[in-house]
Design a protein around this motif. Structure first.
Motif, short mmCIF file in Angstrom:
data_model
loop_
_atom_site.label_atom_id
_atom_site.label_comp_id
_atom_site.label_asym_id
_atom_site.label_seq_id
_atom_site.Cartn_x
_atom_site.Cartn_y
_atom_site.Cartn_z
N LYS A 34 -21.06 -26.56 -24.53
CA LYS A 34 -21.71 -25.21 -24.22
C LYS A 34 -21.90 -24.94 -22.73
CE LYS A 34 -24.78 -24.96 -28.31
NZ LYS A 34 -26.12 -24.74 -28.87
N SER A 51 -13.52 -27.07 -27.87
CA SER A 51 -14.58 -25.79 -28.21
C SER A 51 -13.46 -24.99 -29.53
CB SER A 51 -14.55 -25.03 -27.02
OG SER A 51 -13.43 -24.61 -26.41
N VAL A 95 -24.68 -18.53 -24.54
CA VAL A 95 -24.44 -18.98 -25.76
C VAL A 95 -25.54 -19.95 -25.86
CG1 VAL A 95 -22.86 -20.55 -24.86
CG2 VAL A 95 -23.00 -20.09 -27.21
N THR A 140 -25.07 -20.80 -34.37
CA THR A 140 -24.65 -20.68 -32.79
C THR A 140 -24.99 -18.99 -32.70
OG1 THR A 140 -22.77 -22.14 -32.58
CG2 THR A 140 -23.02 -20.45 -31.13
#
Length: 352
Positions: free
Chosen positions: A295, A306, A329, A338
């Motif tokens: 992240k 990712s 994010v 997410t």
């Protein structure tokens, strides 16, 4: 007499100091890499250093002064525009102009200039950026050529893979074939994204965007892919309109598609609101989430492991930044899955 002699000596010393200062100033001007000049508003060159003489390709200052300012412009309109700006604002900064050398060669200069002595004269500095612009133009050409060549070859490879899929492959071979096709598609999407980003950097004109219509259009496009994977997409209408760049739609397409393909979720929820001068559009999924270490670097384009190849989110972040916004994010409020928050400025918003 002694007092008069003392005053005379001090005057002499002051004149000497002024003379030394002027010589130092003249030395700085003469040794500067940039072209420096003093001219009248009408275009008569009063002073010019050697760098300026060399930039325009003349043999001497006298020859350049005799030619005058107007002969050095490739397009006379650039001179008119320059004079208009400097008379209105008193200065010109980062003014890029194509000039003509004595031999007719085109050179590019970046100019800083100010009005002096009550607006009768112009002091200017011209930095030669000709080689920089040539290098940029060459890099742009090779970039375009490379993307075009890669695109064509990728299409050829995809064609052969499609033919290969009809040759009675085993289940394992078909799986490998699908992975290969997915990798090729990823590269082709990356090339399209880079082209879009290039267009966006060139043209940042904005248009009115209805958030509800935009998200509705994107979800309709992706509905088949989502349903095929057993994923539901839910959007809560916001009744918000704003002014943004058209390509910002690609950002949400990319984020939602990534959630469908990579998150292993069952549900995707999209909602929007506004506050602190921004419209926040959130895309949430209830999937496996993203590793905390990933992240931190997810928008830099070089992250492995990712969602996707990492470049799609990098391009999305860059598009939003060009629009004056940002992407964040994190986890959903319940800790599962997410959440991508896209912040777009609410300037000139058209909220009904």
């Amino acid at each position: 007499i002694s007092g008069m002699a003392s005053i005379a000596l001090k005057n002499f010393e002051h004149k000497e100091e002024r003379g030394r200062s002027e010589r130092r100033y003249r030395s700085v001007i003469e040794n500067a890499a940039e072209g420096i000049y003093l001219s009248t508003v009408e275009g008569e060159i009063v002073e010019a250093n050697q760098s300026l003489v060399n930039f325009f390709g003349y043999e001497s200052r006298e020859e350049l002064e005799e030619a005058g300012i107007f002969k050095t412009y490739r397009d006379p309109y650039d001179r008119e525009k320059f004079i208009k700006i400097i008379l209105e604002e008193g200065e010109v900064r980062n003014y890029e102009i194509e000039y003509l050398r004595k031999d007719g060669e085109v050179v590019v200069g970046n100019e800083f200039a100010v009005l002096v002595e009550g607006g009768r004269f112009i002091e200017g500095i011209i930095h030669d950026i000709t080689e920089l612009r040539k290098a940029q133009k060459k890099a742009k050409f090779y970039d375009s050529l490379l993307r075009h060549d890669m695109w064509n070859k990728s299409q050829v490879v995809m064609g052969y893979l499609e033919l290969l899929s009809d040759t009675g492959l085993s289940v394992e071979q078909k799986n490998l074939l699908e992975r290969s096709k997915l990798a090729i598609r990823g590269n082709m999407e990356l090339m399209v994204g880079m082209k879009k980003l290039h267009l966006l950097e060139k043209n940042q004109e904005k248009e009115e965007i209805d958030v509800d219509e935009m998200i509705g259009e994107i979800t309709n496009q992706l509905l088949y892919e989502a349903e095929r994977r057993g994923i539901g997409i839910y959007f809560i209408p916001s009744n918000i309109k704003l002014e943004s760049m058209p390509l910002v739609k690609e950002v949400f397409y990319n984020i939602i598609l990534n959630a469908i393909i990579h998150s292993e979720c069952r549900n995707i929820t999209i909602h929007a609101g506004e506050g602190d001068g921004f419209c926040r559009i959130t895309v949430e999924d209830d999937g496996i989430g993203i590793d905390p270490e990933i992240k931190k670097e997810i928008f830099n384009g070089m992250v492995k492991g990712s969602r996707g190849n990492g470049m799609g989110l990098y391009l999305s972040a860059r598009m939003v930044e060009l629009d004056g916004g940002r992407i964040e994010v994190g986890n959903r409020r319940d800790g599962r899955g997410t959440a991508f928050d896209v912040y777009l400025p609410m300037e000139n918003n058209f909220k009904r």
